[in-house]
Structure formats: structure tokens, C-alpha cells
Design an enzyme around this catalytic site. Structure first.
Site, PDB file in Angstrom:
ATOM      1  N   ASP A  36      13.286  10.109  -5.918  1.00 29.50           N
ATOM      2  CA  ASP A  36      12.924   9.269  -4.767  1.00 29.50           C
ATOM      3  C   ASP A  36      13.667   7.942  -4.757  1.00 29.50           C
ATOM      4  O   ASP A  36      13.108   6.907  -4.407  1.00 29.50           O
ATOM      5  CB  ASP A  36      11.404   9.044  -4.763  1.00 29.50           C
ATOM      6  CG  ASP A  36      10.888   8.671  -3.365  1.00 29.50           C
ATOM      7  OD1 ASP A  36      11.618   8.932  -2.385  1.00 29.50           O
ATOM      8  OD2 ASP A  36       9.789   8.125  -3.263  1.00 29.50           O
ATOM      9  N   GLY A  58      -2.214   4.739  -3.453  1.00 34.35           N
ATOM     10  CA  GLY A  58      -2.993   3.593  -3.899  1.00 34.35           C
ATOM     11  C   GLY A  58      -2.489   2.288  -3.324  1.00 34.35           C
ATOM     12  O   GLY A  58      -1.511   2.251  -2.585  1.00 34.35           O
ATOM     13  N   CYS A  64       0.848  -1.182   0.000  1.00 33.88           N
ATOM     14  CA  CYS A  64       0.000   0.000   0.000  1.00 33.88           C
ATOM     15  C   CYS A  64       0.886   1.235   0.000  1.00 33.88           C
ATOM     16  O   CYS A  64       1.785   1.361   0.833  1.00 33.88           O
ATOM     17  CB  CYS A  64      -0.863  -0.039   1.255  1.00 33.88           C
ATOM     18  SG  CYS A  64      -2.127   1.201   1.265  1.00 33.88           S
ATOM     19  N   GLY A  65       0.689   2.116  -0.951  1.00 32.16           N
ATOM     20  CA  GLY A  65       1.486   3.334  -1.023  1.00 32.16           C
ATOM     21  C   GLY A  65       0.673   4.542  -0.613  1.00 32.16           C
ATOM     22  O   GLY A  65      -0.443   4.411  -0.101  1.00 32.16           O
ATOM     23  N   LYS A  73      -2.004  -1.336  -9.647  1.00 33.30           N
ATOM     24  CA  LYS A  73      -2.116  -0.270  -8.648  1.00 33.30           C
ATOM     25  C   LYS A  73      -3.512   0.332  -8.762  1.00 33.30           C
ATOM     26  O   LYS A  73      -3.906   0.808  -9.825  1.00 33.30           O
ATOM     27  CB  LYS A  73      -1.059   0.798  -8.905  1.00 33.30           C
ATOM     28  CG  LYS A  73      -1.009   1.876  -7.836  1.00 33.30           C
ATOM     29  CD  LYS A  73       0.323   2.607  -7.926  1.00 33.30           C
ATOM     30  CE  LYS A  73       0.477   3.674  -6.885  1.00 33.30           C
ATOM     31  NZ  LYS A  73       1.843   4.176  -6.814  1.00 33.30           N
TER      32      LYS A  73
HETATM   33  N1  LIG Z   1       5.356  -3.829  -9.893  1.00 27.53           N
HETATM   34  C1  LIG Z   1       5.316  -4.283  -8.657  1.00 27.53           C
HETATM   35  N2  LIG Z   1       5.554  -5.576  -8.384  1.00 27.53           N
HETATM   36  C2  LIG Z   1       5.520  -6.025  -7.117  1.00 27.53           C
HETATM   37  N3  LIG Z   1       5.239  -5.268  -6.058  1.00 27.53           N
HETATM   38  C3  LIG Z   1       4.986  -3.969  -6.263  1.00 27.53           C
HETATM   39  C4  LIG Z   1       4.998  -3.408  -7.567  1.00 27.53           C
HETATM   40  N4  LIG Z   1       4.733  -2.091  -7.476  1.00 27.53           N
HETATM   41  C5  LIG Z   1       4.551  -1.852  -6.171  1.00 27.53           C
HETATM   42  N5  LIG Z   1       4.704  -2.964  -5.447  1.00 27.53           N
HETATM   43  C6  LIG Z   1       4.565  -3.090  -3.992  1.00 27.53           C
HETATM   44  O1  LIG Z   1       3.477  -2.316  -3.564  1.00 27.53           O
HETATM   45  C7  LIG Z   1       3.885  -1.371  -2.581  1.00 27.53           C
HETATM   46  C8  LIG Z   1       3.162  -0.068  -2.841  1.00 27.53           C
HETATM   47  O2  LIG Z   1       3.695   0.496  -4.021  1.00 27.53           O
HETATM   48  P1  LIG Z   1       3.454   1.992  -4.407  1.00 27.53           P
HETATM   49  O3  LIG Z   1       4.300   2.326  -5.565  1.00 27.53           O
HETATM   50  O4  LIG Z   1       1.999   2.243  -4.531  1.00 27.53           O
HETATM   51  O5  LIG Z   1       3.818   2.756  -3.114  1.00 27.53           O
HETATM   52  P2  LIG Z   1       5.171   3.131  -2.416  1.00 27.53           P
HETATM   53  O6  LIG Z   1       6.332   2.552  -3.155  1.00 27.53           O
HETATM   54  O7  LIG Z   1       5.055   2.738  -0.984  1.00 27.53           O
HETATM   55  O8  LIG Z   1       5.259   4.692  -2.597  1.00 27.53           O
HETATM   56  P3  LIG Z   1       4.187   5.844  -2.614  1.00 27.53           P
HETATM   57  O9  LIG Z   1       3.758   5.996  -1.201  1.00 27.53           O
HETATM   58  O10 LIG Z   1       4.924   7.003  -3.124  1.00 27.53           O
HETATM   59  O11 LIG Z   1       3.083   5.478  -3.551  1.00 27.53           O
HETATM   60  C9  LIG Z   1       5.384  -1.234  -2.694  1.00 27.53           C
HETATM   61  O12 LIG Z   1       5.939  -1.059  -1.450  1.00 27.53           O
HETATM   62  C10 LIG Z   1       5.822  -2.548  -3.334  1.00 27.53           C
HETATM   63  O13 LIG Z   1       6.225  -3.440  -2.319  1.00 27.53           O
END
Ligand SMILES: Nc1ncnc2c1ncn2[C@@H]1O[C@H](COP(=O)(O)OP(=O)(O)OP(=O)(O)O)[C@@H](O)[C@H]1O
EC number: 2.7.11.1
Length: 506
Positions: A248, A135, A131-132, A152
Site C-alpha cells: 500500500d 480506527g 481516521c482510517g 490508534k
Molecule cells: N504515527 C502517526 N503520527 C501522526 N499521524 C498519524 C500517525 N499514524 C496515523 N496518522 C494519521 O492518522 C490517519 C489515520 O491513520 P490510519 O493508519 O489509521 O489510517 P489510513 O492511513 O487512512 O489507512 P487505513 O484506512 O488503511 O487504516 C492518517 O491519515 C495519518 O494522517
């Protein structure tokens, strides 16, 4: 750890990410105004005013901010306007030469042909990957195809109320531009009434932060670190060529593919600007090619050499290169494969942003000081990144966020006594972690400068993607992943109050 996300949302040890707001807005959970903090830091440490006339006059240029305060454009040194689409308009749909033979494209195309449009109902969501800030990412299978994706899912209402719509748009538009072995492929984007969905390549190996925790001493060997940073460097070079400043870089944002190669993810903090790639050397002698890393940075220009026998020569340890006859021979052979190519410099050196974005431990001093920043912030974060991979910690971490920021700006770089790391690695880090961006390695010529550093000696840049990765993730058992019934599936988006908000898909 204090976090704007609240407890229980961020994994343990996960570094906090900046609020991505302009300097006028509150930054951390400690409600420290960034302006106040920057002012305090500046006055405490008596910074000399920047002699750079660009930065000096920066504040006069009312940098456009999105609804979230995150800058979406930059101020070039010329007076020409910057279009959001300027560098990306030629990329659309599946116009991605590197993925031309990807079965996942074909599977998606087949659905489009059959049903007209691709939608959420064509996917089976298997599990939540993470979870970011904007999203939730799910592992998803395109029904009946055995093609798996990372999807996402962003709640449009939540994005709007949290003023994050433009940030989500930035990420989507950047993803649409990309076609590079070390950057994610965006297969599709679609909207439902409530959600905006990005269908991306799935990385089953997790992220480098997690992988580092599993290493002996929670740090990578120098050889492994060299592999990862080389791939990240190529990704960064490509981004800069497209006029994208990433902003980042950190291990959490470097994901490991099924083949052990990595890709940079998470572009919602990135800044787009104009760039003019310049050929600085039109030909490179074949023998020089190896020595000076002659290359062409455009992915389509990278030669397609025979990869089978190449891996061991891509990352040959430095001490092999001059000692072994066999290695010399291999090196020459590899050198001959790389035909003379022009040397490009594609650094968006005139980009400037005033936004306060990034992750505390990775923030460049010029961001903290609010001086305006450009592409050199990516080379600063690169230095922190390499340091963390090698030493298992970042160099300026303080007892809290404020202390960290003070350390970044005012404390000299120090290396721990152990582990013992090569002089070349320390020299590269030292050259990158120079507080004044204009004196930082790669400030002017970007990745071209980086590649010529002795730390990368022996790296054959054209063959990096064919090199053997330090570790290959265990194959994923997709069968055992419990499929989530679509009707019961929900996604979560973090609110500003750090609560988890649940939204049903249907
Ligand atoms: N293409 C992918 N394949 C596998 N896991 C992914 C992928 N993209 C994202 N994730 C997982 O999902 C999580 C959330 O990703 P996301 O990019 O939404 O947020 P984030 O990296 O925590 O940053 P932000 O808060 O800026 O959105 C990540 O921490 C990662 O572990």
C-alpha cells in the site's frame, strides 16, 4: 470522487483504497465485482495467459483468507507451511535496539513498574490526527511525562461486525516486528473492554501527500524526491527481509517525523510470507562499496558512522560526483567509512497472493488481472510513487476507478513534457512500471537491484538516515493542543455504509 468511504471522510484528493477483499467480493462504491472487472479487462485487452507456472496454478491453492477476505498468508514455491509468526517471533516487548535510548520507552516502563499495566487512563488525548478504515488515530500524551504518541484506537465491536479483526491483528503483529529508522515504533498495545489501542511514534510533519500539495507546482524537486524514495526503499528492503510485502505504498502512507525523515505507516494491507535472505557476495571492496552500494540490509548491521559531517555526501547530486575535487575527496572519505559488508538479497520472490488489495491508482497490473501477485507489486507501487512525487500526479489515473484500472493494465507509460526530469529518474520509473512483474526491475533481487540504478548514484545507503532532509516540520506547540477530557472523548470508525459511527471511550 466516488468513494466507499462516502463524502466528507476522505480528505480532498486522497486516493481511494481498495476494499481489500478477495476477487469474489464487491470492490468499489460503484459495486463493480472485481472478478467481473478483471475478466472484462482481460477479455477486452486480450491478455496472453501467464507463462509463469506458479501463477498459472495459483487458483488451485486455496489461499487462506481472513474474515474480511484479505489474505493473511501466501503460497510459497515450496510445500512448507507458513506460520504467521515465523518471521516475527523473536521481536517482542521493547526489544528494539534502535530505540534502546528512547525516553518514551523509559516513560512507559515507569508506568508499568508503578501501576502494573499500561492503559487508556494513563494517556491524555490531545487531538484527533486522522481516521482510517479500521480506527482513529489520536495525539496522546502519557500523563505528566511530556512524552507524546500517536494512539490508534479501534473499536473491537465494530471491527468484529465489519469482519476486520484479522486485518487489525495483522497490522499489530507487523508493527510489533519492526525496528527500523524509517518504520514506526510500536511502544505498546493494550485492550479495554471496547477498544484495542496501539501506541506508536507520533509524526508531526503530516504525510507526503499533504507536503507535496505545498510544494511549488505541487511536486517535489528531484533531489527531494530522491531523499524520500531512498528512505522508503530502505524501509521496503527491511520489510521484504522480514517477509512482509507492504502493498500500500502511496504518499498518504509516508509520514514525516519531527526531524524531517520519513516513515512508512499503515500495515493493515500487508502480506506476510516466508523469505530466505541470501548472501550473494560475501565481501565488497571498500572502493567498490560506494560504486555498487555495498551494504548490509539488516538494521543492526548498519554501521554507526560519524553522522555529523556526513549529510551533504549522502545525497550529493550526480553532477558533483565527477567534477569537483573536493567532492571526490569527500566521497572517498565516506567510502572509507563503509567497511566491506556482505551483499544480501532478501526478496520474498516465491510469495503469492490472490487478494485484490491496494489503492486504485497504485494497483499493479497483476493484481487487477487477478493473476496472483508477489513482492513485485511493491516495486510497481514504488514506480508510481516516484512518478507522483516528481510530476505531481500518478501516470494511469482515469476519469473514474474503472478507467484507472483499465489504464494501468492497458495503457503505455507516458511522461509529461514538464517538468523536465532527469533521464535516470525516468529510466528508473520506466524499469519499475513494467506491466509483466517478471520483467520488472527488482523482481529477482529486490532493493539490491534498485540501489544500483543510476538514479541513486551518489547515495550512501548507510548514511541516509543522517542526511539532511529537504524540509523539517515546524515544532509542534503541544501546549496549545486542547486536551480532550477523557470522559468526553470519542473515537470514530467508518462503517461499511460509509457513516461515521461514534463510540464513547467510557
Ligand atoms: N504515527 C502517526 N503520527 C501522526 N499521524 C498519524 C500517525 N499514524 C496515523 N496518522 C494519521 O492518522 C490517519 C489515520 O491513520 P490510519 O493508519 O489509521 O489510517 P489510513 O492511513 O487512512 O489507512 P487505513 O484506512 O488503511 O487504516 C492518517 O491519515 C495519518 O494522517
Amino acid at each position: 470522487m466516488a468513494s466507499k468511504y462516502g463524502s466528507g471522510v476522505l480528505p480532498e484528493n486522497k486516493k481511494e483504497k481498495g476494499d481489500k477483499e478477495t476477487p469474489e467480493t464487491s470492490y468499489s462504491s460503484q459495486s463493480v465485482s472485481v472478478n467481473t472487472l478483471a475478466d472484462q479487462v482481460s477479455s477486452t485487452l486480450s491478455f496472453a495467459p501467464s507463462s509463469d507456472s506458479k501463477t498459472g496454478g495459483e487458483v488451485k491453492f486455496n489461499e487462506k483468507s481472513d474474515q474480511s477476505g484479505k489474505s493473511n498468508t501466501c503460497r510459497p514455491s515450496t510445500s512448507s507451511d507458513i506460520s504467521d509468526e515465523s518471521t516475527c517471533s523473536s521481536f517482542s516487548g521493547n526489544n528494539k535496539p534502535h530505540k534502546a535510548n528512547d525516553v518514551r520507552w523509559e516513560a512507559i516502563q515507569a508506568v508499568r513498574t508503578k501501576h502494573g499495566v499500561l492503559g487508556l487512563n494513563h494517556f491524555r488525548l490531545l487531538k484527533r490526527l486522522g481516521c482510517g478504515d479500521i480506527g482513529t488515530v489520536h495525539l496522546a500524551e502519557l500523563h505528566g511525562t511530556r512524552c507524546f504518541f500517536a494512539m490508534k484506537v479501534m473499536d473491537k465491536g465494530a471491527l468484529a461486525s465489519r469482519k476486520k479483526l484479522l486485518r487489525a491483528q495483522t497490522e499489530r503483529e507487523i508493527l510489533q516486528c519492526l525496528d527500523h529508522p524509517f518504520l514506526p515504533t510500536l511502544y505498546s498495545h493494550f485492550e479495554t473492554e471496547k477498544f484495542s489501542c496501539l501506541v506508536m511514534e507520533f509524526c508531526p510533519g503530516g504525510d507526503l501527500h499533504t507536503l507535496r500539495q505545498r510544494q511549488p507546482g505541487k511536486r517535489f524537486s528531484e533531489q527531494a524526491a530522491k531523499f524520500y524514495v531512498a528512505e522508503v526503499l530502505l524501509a521496503m528492503e527491511y520489510l521484504h527481509m522480514l517477509g512482509i510485502i507492504y502493498r500500500d505504498l502511496k504518499p498518504e502512507n509516508v509520514l514525516v517525523r519531527d526531524d524531517g525523515h520519513v516513515m512508512l505507516s499503515d500495515f493493515d494491507l500487508s502480506l506476510r510470507c516466508t523469505v530466505s535472505p541470501t548472501v550473494v557476495r560475501s565481501t565488497v571492496l571498500a572502493s567498490e562499496g560506494q560504486k555498487n552500494s555495498g551494504y548490509c540490509a539488516q538494521p543492526a548491521c548498519i554501521q554507526q558512522p560519524s553522522c555529523i559531517s556526513a549529510p551533504t555526501t549522502c545525497f550529493s547530486p550526480r553532477y558533483f560526483s565527477s567534477k569537483s575535487k573536493k567532492d571526490k575527496k569527500m566521497k572517498n572519505e565516506t567510502g572509507n567509512q563503509v567497511s566491506p559488508l556482505p551483499e544480501l538479497v532478501a526478496e520474498p520472490t516465491s510469495a503469492r497472493s490472490m487478494s485484490f488489495v491496494g489503492t486504485h491508482e497504485y494497483l499493479a497490473p497483476e493484481i487487477i488481472k487477478g493473476e496472483g501477485h508477489g513482492s513485485a507489486v511493491d516495486w510497481w507501487t514504488f514506480g508510481i510513487f516516484l512518478y507522483e512525487l516528481l510530476f505531481g500526479k500518478t501516470p494511469f489515473k482515469g476519469s473514474g476507478n474503472r478507467a484507472t484500472l483499465f489504464n494501468v493494465v492497458g495503457q503505455p507509460l507516458r511522461f509529461p513534457e514538464s517538468p523536465v526530469v532527469s533521464f535516470a529518474a525516468r529510466d528508473l520509473i520506466r524499469s519499475l512500471l513494467v506491466k509483466e512483474p517478471q520483467h520488472r526491475l527488482a523482481y529477482k533481487r529486490g532493493a539490491t537491484e534498485m540501489k544500483q540504478h543510476p538514479f541513486f548514484e551518489g547515495v550512501n545507503w548507510a548514511l541516509v538516515r543522517c542526511a539532511s532532509p529537504p524540509e523539517i516540520p515546524k515544532p509542534v506547540d503541544y501546549e496549545s493542543a486542547p486536551a480532550t477530557p477523557a470522559a468526553a472523548t470519542s473515537t470514530s470508525v467508518k462503517s461499511d455504509q460509509s457513516n461515521y459511527l461514534e463510540f464513547d471511550f467510557f
